[in-house]
Scaffold this motif. Structure first.
Motif, mmCIF file in Angstrom:
data_model
loop_
_atom_site.group_PDB
_atom_site.id
_atom_site.type_symbol
_atom_site.label_atom_id
_atom_site.label_comp_id
_atom_site.label_asym_id
_atom_site.label_seq_id
_atom_site.Cartn_x
_atom_site.Cartn_y
_atom_site.Cartn_z
ATOM 1 N N TYR A 147 0.820 -1.207 0.000
ATOM 2 C CA TYR A 147 0.000 0.000 0.000
ATOM 3 C C TYR A 147 0.861 1.267 0.000
ATOM 4 C CZ TYR A 147 -3.854 -3.105 1.326
ATOM 5 O OH TYR A 147 -4.787 -4.102 1.358
ATOM 6 N N LYS A 148 0.262 2.353 -0.481
ATOM 7 C CA LYS A 148 0.888 3.673 -0.412
ATOM 8 C C LYS A 148 0.050 4.533 0.536
ATOM 9 C CE LYS A 148 2.895 3.606 -5.060
ATOM 10 N NZ LYS A 148 2.954 4.282 -6.388
ATOM 11 N N PRO A 149 0.555 4.841 1.725
ATOM 12 C CA PRO A 149 -0.233 5.612 2.686
ATOM 13 C C PRO A 149 -0.313 7.097 2.332
ATOM 14 C CG PRO A 149 1.919 5.101 3.599
ATOM 15 C CD PRO A 149 1.835 4.392 2.277
ATOM 16 N N ILE A 150 -1.524 7.634 2.422
ATOM 17 C CA ILE A 150 -1.743 9.070 2.282
ATOM 18 C C ILE A 150 -2.270 9.559 3.630
ATOM 19 C CG2 ILE A 150 -3.025 10.902 1.112
ATOM 20 C CD1 ILE A 150 -3.265 9.132 -1.319
ATOM 21 N N LEU A 151 -1.531 10.452 4.267
ATOM 22 C CA LEU A 151 -1.940 10.977 5.565
ATOM 23 C C LEU A 151 -2.934 12.115 5.365
ATOM 24 C CD1 LEU A 151 -1.634 10.993 8.649
ATOM 25 C CD2 LEU A 151 0.238 12.652 8.359
ATOM 26 N N ALA A 152 -4.129 11.943 5.937
ATOM 27 C CA ALA A 152 -5.155 12.978 5.860
ATOM 28 C C ALA A 152 -4.775 14.173 6.728
ATOM 29 C CB ALA A 152 -6.503 12.405 6.322
ATOM 30 N N HIS A 153 -5.039 15.343 6.223
ATOM 31 C CA HIS A 153 -4.873 16.647 6.893
ATOM 32 C C HIS A 153 -3.693 16.741 7.860
ATOM 33 C CE1 HIS A 153 -7.239 14.326 9.772
ATOM 34 N NE2 HIS A 153 -8.327 14.433 9.026
ATOM 35 N N SER A 183 -8.560 24.367 5.136
ATOM 36 C CA SER A 183 -7.449 24.873 5.949
ATOM 37 C C SER A 183 -6.914 26.189 5.411
ATOM 38 C CB SER A 183 -6.319 23.836 6.011
ATOM 39 O OG SER A 183 -6.732 22.678 6.702
ATOM 40 N N VAL A 184 -6.972 26.389 4.088
ATOM 41 C CA VAL A 184 -6.380 27.594 3.493
ATOM 42 C C VAL A 184 -7.307 28.801 3.593
ATOM 43 C CG1 VAL A 184 -5.005 26.173 1.930
ATOM 44 C CG2 VAL A 184 -7.160 27.149 1.113
ATOM 45 N N THR A 185 -8.494 28.612 4.146
ATOM 46 C CA THR A 185 -9.398 29.743 4.382
ATOM 47 C C THR A 185 -9.355 30.194 5.837
ATOM 48 O OG1 THR A 185 -11.340 28.413 5.010
ATOM 49 C CG2 THR A 185 -10.973 28.790 2.649
ATOM 50 N N GLY A 186 -8.593 29.494 6.666
ATOM 51 C CA GLY A 186 -8.578 29.793 8.088
ATOM 52 C C GLY A 186 -9.716 29.144 8.847
ATOM 53 N N TYR A 187 -10.430 28.225 8.212
ATOM 54 C CA TYR A 187 -11.596 27.583 8.836
ATOM 55 C C TYR A 187 -11.229 26.901 10.153
ATOM 56 C CZ TYR A 187 -15.797 24.674 9.293
ATOM 57 O OH TYR A 187 -16.945 24.079 9.769
ATOM 58 N N TYR A 188 -10.044 26.288 10.205
ATOM 59 C CA TYR A 188 -9.619 25.566 11.411
ATOM 60 C C TYR A 188 -8.726 26.408 12.319
ATOM 61 C CZ TYR A 188 -10.989 21.676 8.351
ATOM 62 O OH TYR A 188 -11.660 20.836 7.490
ATOM 63 N N GLY A 189 -8.571 27.698 11.990
ATOM 64 C CA GLY A 189 -7.761 28.591 12.805
ATOM 65 C C GLY A 189 -6.452 28.981 12.132
ATOM 66 N N VAL A 192 -3.307 26.456 11.857
ATOM 67 C CA VAL A 192 -3.469 25.471 10.788
ATOM 68 C C VAL A 192 -3.232 26.129 9.429
ATOM 69 C CG1 VAL A 192 -5.109 23.935 9.631
ATOM 70 C CG2 VAL A 192 -4.985 23.978 12.127
ATOM 71 N N LEU A 193 -3.729 27.351 9.257
ATOM 72 C CA LEU A 193 -3.481 28.102 8.023
ATOM 73 C C LEU A 193 -1.983 28.310 7.812
ATOM 74 C CD1 LEU A 193 -4.331 29.988 5.624
ATOM 75 C CD2 LEU A 193 -4.485 31.837 7.318
ATOM 76 N N ASP A 194 -1.285 28.709 8.860
ATOM 77 C CA ASP A 194 0.152 29.000 8.738
ATOM 78 C C ASP A 194 0.950 27.749 8.384
ATOM 79 O OD1 ASP A 194 -0.368 31.626 9.350
ATOM 80 O OD2 ASP A 194 0.226 31.464 11.462
ATOM 81 N N ILE A 195 0.614 26.604 8.994
ATOM 82 C CA ILE A 195 1.330 25.369 8.675
ATOM 83 C C ILE A 195 0.987 24.911 7.251
ATOM 84 C CG2 ILE A 195 1.469 22.905 9.218
ATOM 85 C CD1 ILE A 195 3.201 24.588 11.025
ATOM 86 N N ASN A 223 -15.700 31.357 1.274
ATOM 87 C CA ASN A 223 -14.738 32.187 1.991
ATOM 88 C C ASN A 223 -13.474 32.390 1.170
ATOM 89 O OD1 ASN A 223 -16.542 32.204 4.104
ATOM 90 N ND2 ASN A 223 -15.481 30.632 5.288
ATOM 91 N N PRO A 224 -12.773 33.499 1.401
ATOM 92 C CA PRO A 224 -11.546 33.758 0.632
ATOM 93 C C PRO A 224 -10.396 32.848 1.037
ATOM 94 C CG PRO A 224 -11.872 35.453 2.305
ATOM 95 C CD PRO A 224 -13.111 34.612 2.311
ATOM 96 N N VAL A 225 -9.528 32.580 0.076
ATOM 97 C CA VAL A 225 -8.287 31.853 0.342
ATOM 98 C C VAL A 225 -7.307 32.843 0.965
ATOM 99 C CG1 VAL A 225 -6.334 30.660 -0.723
ATOM 100 C CG2 VAL A 225 -8.664 30.208 -1.512
ATOM 101 N N LEU A 226 -6.774 32.515 2.138
ATOM 102 C CA LEU A 226 -5.926 33.446 2.886
ATOM 103 C C LEU A 226 -4.438 33.167 2.731
ATOM 104 C CD1 LEU A 226 -8.025 33.714 6.176
ATOM 105 C CD2 LEU A 226 -8.120 35.162 4.135
ATOM 106 N N LEU A 227 -4.094 32.245 1.850
ATOM 107 C CA LEU A 227 -2.680 31.982 1.593
ATOM 108 C C LEU A 227 -2.002 33.224 1.024
ATOM 109 C CD1 LEU A 227 -2.906 28.503 -0.190
ATOM 110 C CD2 LEU A 227 -2.146 28.913 2.155
ATOM 111 N N LYS A 228 -0.730 33.427 1.385
ATOM 112 C CA LYS A 228 0.028 34.541 0.805
ATOM 113 C C LYS A 228 0.247 34.313 -0.687
ATOM 114 C CE LYS A 228 2.447 35.282 5.179
ATOM 115 N NZ LYS A 228 3.743 35.121 5.888
#
Length: 245
Positions: A147-153, A183-189, A192-195, A223-228
């Motif tokens: 298997y090839k593992p994909i780690l969620a979030h 995560s890129v909208t700041g939904y989780y804080g 999380v956005l910064d990481i 919501n807007p994407v808050l990534l730089k």
């Protein structure tokens, strides 16, 4: 003279046509996602309006909380496909699973075929409190079984935020990363956005997923994407085409 900043694009604006979602909870009554048939239809139709075209939904397999078996999930998949067809919804839909990495999962790897996103790609997650003690043994055994593992979030595991080298260690161990789009909208804080920003800047994100559970999630696509640098999201969004049905 006044200078006005360019309005930020909404997350929905960045979804490419034909997008394949590889992480969601859209089947009715099987976990903490869609509650009933109406909920399933509403969530899928809303996501389709943003450009989502194919869905690989991933109900939780979490011993003691969501004791979903392979047979449970396959049965609910067939039911959901019939529900979509009956209601005139294009049926580009299949089920896999989101497996919590714990002792039970380690035993499951050898005892039955896992439900994969496609081919040998399997979606896994950790507790939000801490990584499992046997984390690297699980990753190794998954790969040993083909298997090839994909780690969620990965961005949502706060215990790694001040140990960024752990992300590199996971990647070197053969673990792929799936970013939650909200995560890129700041939904989780903001942490999380910064990481998310840092993981994207270092080209560590392989795929994306909606992780949709309810209509608060689908509403947040406005919501807007808050990534730089929002363009960093384009590559992993498009790489999801690997899972096209």
């Amino acid at each position: 003279m006044f200078f006005f900043s360019k309005p930020k694009k909404s997350l929905a604006d960045l979804i490419p046509n034909g997008y394949v979602d590889i992480h969601s909870h859209l089947m009715p009554g099987i976990d903490d996602g869609a509650k009933d048939n109406a909920d399933t239809l509403k969530l899928i139709n809303t996501l389709k309006s943003y450009g989502f075209a194919q869905f690989i939904t991933t109900p939780h397999v979490l011993t003691g909380v969501w004791n979903n078996t392979r047979e449970d999930i396959i049965g609910k998949e067939q039911f959901t496909k019939e529900l979509l067809s009956t209601n005139g919804v294009a049926n580009n839909f299949k089920a896999a699973a989101e497996y919590l990495m714990d002792d039970t999962f380690l035993k499951k790897i050898d005892s039955e075929p896992l439900l994969t996103l496609k081919d040998n790609y399997v979606l896994v997650e950790m507790s939000y409190l801490n990584a499992p003690m046997q984390l690297y043994e699980i990753i190794y055994q998954l790969q040993l079984a083909g298997y090839k593992p994909i780690l969620a979030h990965p961005e949502r595991y706060l215990f790694y935020h001040f140990k960024f080298d752990e992300y590199s260690k996971l990647k070197k161990a053969g673990c792929l990363f799936q970013l939650n789009l909200l995560s890129v909208t700041g939904y989780y804080g903001k942490p999380v956005l910064d990481i998310s920003q840092k993981l994207l800047e270092q080209d560590m994100i392989d795929f994306t997923g909606s992780d949709t559970h309810h209509d608060r999630h689908t509403e947040a696509y406005k919501n807007p994407v808050l990534l730089k640098k929002p363009d960093l999201l384009v590559k992993p969004l498009n790489k999801n085409s690997l899972f096209s049905m």
